[in-house]
Motif scaffolding. Structure first.
Motif, PDB file in Angstrom:
ATOM      1  N   THR A  27       0.828  -1.199   0.000  1.00 53.02           N
ATOM      2  CA  THR A  27       0.000   0.000   0.000  1.00 53.02           C
ATOM      3  C   THR A  27       0.864   1.251   0.000  1.00 53.02           C
ATOM      4  O   THR A  27       0.550   2.241  -0.680  1.00 53.02           O
ATOM      5  CB  THR A  27      -0.902   0.015   1.245  1.00 53.02           C
ATOM      6  OG1 THR A  27      -1.641  -1.205   1.303  1.00 53.02           O
ATOM      7  CG2 THR A  27      -1.882   1.181   1.201  1.00 53.02           C
ATOM      8  N   GLN A  28       1.936   1.215   0.752  1.00 55.35           N
ATOM      9  CA  GLN A  28       2.826   2.367   0.843  1.00 55.35           C
ATOM     10  C   GLN A  28       3.667   2.538  -0.418  1.00 55.35           C
ATOM     11  O   GLN A  28       4.056   3.651  -0.763  1.00 55.35           O
ATOM     12  CB  GLN A  28       3.746   2.243   2.056  1.00 55.35           C
ATOM     13  CG  GLN A  28       3.038   2.303   3.416  1.00 55.35           C
ATOM     14  CD  GLN A  28       2.279   1.003   3.729  1.00 55.35           C
ATOM     15  OE1 GLN A  28       2.666  -0.075   3.272  1.00 55.35           O
ATOM     16  NE2 GLN A  28       1.214   1.124   4.490  1.00 55.35           N
ATOM     17  N   ARG A 130     -11.550   8.550   8.737  1.00 54.84           N
ATOM     18  CA  ARG A 130     -10.460   7.862   8.048  1.00 54.84           C
ATOM     19  C   ARG A 130     -10.055   6.605   8.826  1.00 54.84           C
ATOM     20  O   ARG A 130      -9.844   6.658  10.040  1.00 54.84           O
ATOM     21  CB  ARG A 130      -9.254   8.783   7.893  1.00 54.84           C
ATOM     22  CG  ARG A 130      -9.525   9.968   6.981  1.00 54.84           C
ATOM     23  CD  ARG A 130      -8.294  10.830   6.848  1.00 54.84           C
ATOM     24  NE  ARG A 130      -7.201  10.116   6.212  1.00 54.84           N
ATOM     25  CZ  ARG A 130      -7.038  10.002   4.894  1.00 54.84           C
ATOM     26  NH1 ARG A 130      -7.922  10.546   4.078  1.00 54.84           N
ATOM     27  NH2 ARG A 130      -6.009   9.350   4.392  1.00 54.84           N
ATOM     28  N   GLN A 132      -7.863   2.519   8.358  1.00 59.66           N
ATOM     29  CA  GLN A 132      -6.752   1.891   7.653  1.00 59.66           C
ATOM     30  C   GLN A 132      -7.171   0.863   6.613  1.00 59.66           C
ATOM     31  O   GLN A 132      -6.386   0.519   5.734  1.00 59.66           O
ATOM     32  CB  GLN A 132      -5.810   1.219   8.662  1.00 59.66           C
ATOM     33  CG  GLN A 132      -5.053   2.186   9.546  1.00 59.66           C
ATOM     34  CD  GLN A 132      -3.989   1.478  10.366  1.00 59.66           C
ATOM     35  OE1 GLN A 132      -3.491   0.420   9.988  1.00 59.66           O
ATOM     36  NE2 GLN A 132      -3.652   2.063  11.501  1.00 59.66           N
ATOM     37  N   SER A 133      -8.378   0.340   6.704  1.00 60.39           N
ATOM     38  CA  SER A 133      -8.766  -0.746   5.809  1.00 60.39           C
ATOM     39  C   SER A 133      -8.919  -0.246   4.376  1.00 60.39           C
ATOM     40  O   SER A 133      -9.193   0.923   4.130  1.00 60.39           O
ATOM     41  CB  SER A 133     -10.082  -1.367   6.281  1.00 60.39           C
ATOM     42  OG  SER A 133     -11.129  -0.425   6.189  1.00 60.39           O
ATOM     43  N   ARG A 134      -8.722  -1.180   3.440  1.00 59.34           N
ATOM     44  CA  ARG A 134      -8.914  -0.908   2.019  1.00 59.34           C
ATOM     45  C   ARG A 134      -9.278  -2.219   1.342  1.00 59.34           C
ATOM     46  O   ARG A 134      -9.000  -3.308   1.872  1.00 59.34           O
ATOM     47  CB  ARG A 134      -7.643  -0.336   1.400  1.00 59.34           C
ATOM     48  CG  ARG A 134      -6.464  -1.294   1.449  1.00 59.34           C
ATOM     49  CD  ARG A 134      -5.230  -0.742   0.773  1.00 59.34           C
ATOM     50  NE  ARG A 134      -4.114  -1.678   0.857  1.00 59.34           N
ATOM     51  CZ  ARG A 134      -3.926  -2.695   0.009  1.00 59.34           C
ATOM     52  NH1 ARG A 134      -4.784  -2.892  -0.978  1.00 59.34           N
ATOM     53  NH2 ARG A 134      -2.905  -3.513   0.158  1.00 59.34           N
ATOM     54  N   LEU A 139      -5.916  -6.851   7.859  1.00 62.81           N
ATOM     55  CA  LEU A 139      -5.741  -6.360   9.221  1.00 62.81           C
ATOM     56  C   LEU A 139      -5.879  -7.558  10.169  1.00 62.81           C
ATOM     57  O   LEU A 139      -6.441  -8.593   9.796  1.00 62.81           O
ATOM     58  CB  LEU A 139      -6.768  -5.278   9.554  1.00 62.81           C
ATOM     59  CG  LEU A 139      -6.499  -3.878   8.972  1.00 62.81           C
ATOM     60  CD1 LEU A 139      -7.659  -2.937   9.268  1.00 62.81           C
ATOM     61  CD2 LEU A 139      -5.190  -3.297   9.498  1.00 62.81           C
ATOM     62  N   THR A 144     -10.035  -5.877  15.137  1.00 59.06           N
ATOM     63  CA  THR A 144     -11.056  -5.318  14.233  1.00 59.06           C
ATOM     64  C   THR A 144     -12.413  -5.946  14.531  1.00 59.06           C
ATOM     65  O   THR A 144     -12.486  -7.093  14.981  1.00 59.06           O
ATOM     66  CB  THR A 144     -10.687  -5.596  12.762  1.00 59.06           C
ATOM     67  OG1 THR A 144     -10.534  -7.013  12.572  1.00 59.06           O
ATOM     68  CG2 THR A 144      -9.388  -4.895  12.376  1.00 59.06           C
ATOM     69  N   TYR A 170      -2.065  -1.987  18.772  1.00 56.65           N
ATOM     70  CA  TYR A 170      -2.145  -0.883  17.823  1.00 56.65           C
ATOM     71  C   TYR A 170      -2.520   0.430  18.506  1.00 56.65           C
ATOM     72  O   TYR A 170      -2.255   1.497  17.983  1.00 56.65           O
ATOM     73  CB  TYR A 170      -3.171  -1.197  16.724  1.00 56.65           C
ATOM     74  CG  TYR A 170      -2.726  -2.303  15.813  1.00 56.65           C
ATOM     75  CD1 TYR A 170      -2.082  -2.027  14.617  1.00 56.65           C
ATOM     76  CD2 TYR A 170      -2.933  -3.645  16.145  1.00 56.65           C
ATOM     77  CE1 TYR A 170      -1.661  -3.042  13.771  1.00 56.65           C
ATOM     78  CE2 TYR A 170      -2.513  -4.662  15.318  1.00 56.65           C
ATOM     79  CZ  TYR A 170      -1.884  -4.361  14.137  1.00 56.65           C
ATOM     80  OH  TYR A 170      -1.456  -5.364  13.309  1.00 56.65           O
ATOM     81  N   ILE A 200      -7.731   0.064  16.792  1.00 57.27           N
ATOM     82  CA  ILE A 200      -6.682   0.467  15.848  1.00 57.27           C
ATOM     83  C   ILE A 200      -6.614   1.990  15.769  1.00 57.27           C
ATOM     84  O   ILE A 200      -5.578   2.582  15.994  1.00 57.27           O
ATOM     85  CB  ILE A 200      -6.914  -0.159  14.461  1.00 57.27           C
ATOM     86  CG1 ILE A 200      -6.729  -1.683  14.547  1.00 57.27           C
ATOM     87  CG2 ILE A 200      -5.951   0.431  13.434  1.00 57.27           C
ATOM     88  CD1 ILE A 200      -6.834  -2.400  13.234  1.00 57.27           C
ATOM     89  N   GLU A 201      -7.736   2.633  15.449  1.00 58.40           N
ATOM     90  CA  GLU A 201      -7.833   4.092  15.513  1.00 58.40           C
ATOM     91  C   GLU A 201      -8.659   4.455  16.744  1.00 58.40           C
ATOM     92  O   GLU A 201      -9.802   4.006  16.885  1.00 58.40           O
ATOM     93  CB  GLU A 201      -8.500   4.665  14.260  1.00 58.40           C
ATOM     94  CG  GLU A 201      -7.677   4.501  12.982  1.00 58.40           C
ATOM     95  CD  GLU A 201      -8.072   3.265  12.207  1.00 58.40           C
ATOM     96  OE1 GLU A 201      -8.935   2.512  12.713  1.00 58.40           O
ATOM     97  OE2 GLU A 201      -7.513   3.041  11.120  1.00 58.40           O
TER      98      GLU A 201
END
Length: 268
Positions: A27-28, A130, A132-134, A139, A144, A170, A200-201
């Motif tokens: 992803t990065q 926002r 992190q998942s896509r 994950l 989650t 996390y 996570i967030e």
């Protein structure tokens, strides 16, 4: 990158080298030059050049305008043939869209792969929180909402593998205690849904429910992810569970079909 190196060293075959090249993308780093691919896949530059040329000709890789390479559409075509691919997404999409309309936040569909969740669909609004998942991303199951649902209904050997740890932290709210995780999984099985807050967030909360297949086994999970502030997650549970039942019904899950028949009889 370490696993790419291990794969390349342990499996010097052509297949191993090709998988190493494809695994170099992330992803990065969705676009990589030949030299970057060579370094990340731990392959000689000449070998990298030959394999990349063949992969590009096949459509597995595409040349970027900048001169780098990215994953090609042919791989998406192949991936759509996976058991949890197009059929599951097509069955779930109408229900995910209805769920999205309730909050205009993040709605997700995920499946279990080993000890991780893979997201196969996601709908997100412009002003959604926002996360992190896509689509296509992974994950951990323990941190989650969809992961907790899938792990709660996974075979015991998978559960024990995760519980044996280590459980990565996390955020300060991530479940890292095997005893606590075991209690949470029992609650998920009993209540029929999972709530994951700030794991996570810190500013996000997820409400998830299981999707059953034709054998009444859990084949996927759906979730809605909203901001923690101003949200009572219990108010979202009925909508998430209803959407999950709808998808299960389309997939032919006997329990969902029986429930639908019972509702029809009550209204007759």
């Amino acid at each position: 990158m370490s696993w790419v190196r291990h794969t390349a060293q342990a499996s010097p075959s052509v297949v191993g080298r090709v998988l190493g090249l494809l695994g170099a993308f992330s992803t990065q780093r969705p676009v990589l030059t030949l030299s970057e691919l060579s370094r990340r896949a731990d392959l000689p530059l000449s070998t990298t050049h030959r394999l990349v040329r063949e992969l590009t000709e096949r459509g597995a890789l595409e040349r970027d305008p900048s001169g780098g390479y990215r994953i090609g559409l042919w791989l998406w075509e192949v991936a759509s043939l996976a058991p949890h691919g197009a059929e599951l997404r097509e069955s779930a999409l109408p229900f995910l869209e209805d769920l999205y309309e309730a909050t205009h936040q993040n709605v997700q569909l995920a499946v279990l792969d080993g000890v991780e969740v893979v997201y196969v669909e996601r709908i997100s609004g412009r002003h959604a929180i926002r996360i992190q998942s896509r689509v296509g991303g992974r994950l951990p199951v323990h941190a989650t909402g969809v992961g907790l649902v899938l792990l709660a209904h996974a075979p015991s050997e998978v559960q024990e593998r995760v519980l044996a740890g280590p459980l990565k932290r996390y955020s300060p709210r991530t479940i890292v205690s095997p005893a606590q995780l075991r209690r949470v999984l029992a609650d998920v099985r009993r209540e029929g849904f999972a709530v994951s807050e700030g794991q996570i967030e810190l500013d996000a909360i997820s409400v998830a429910a299981p999707v059953y297949g034709e054998n009444d086994t859990v084949v996927a999970a759906i979730s809605i992810v909203v901001p923690v502030e101003g949200t009572d997650p219990r108010t979202l549970v009925p909508a998430v569970r209803a959407a999950a039942r709808g998808i299960s019904r389309v997939l032919g899950a006997p329990r969902a079909l029986r429930a639908a028949e019972g509702m029809r009889r009550e209204t007759d």
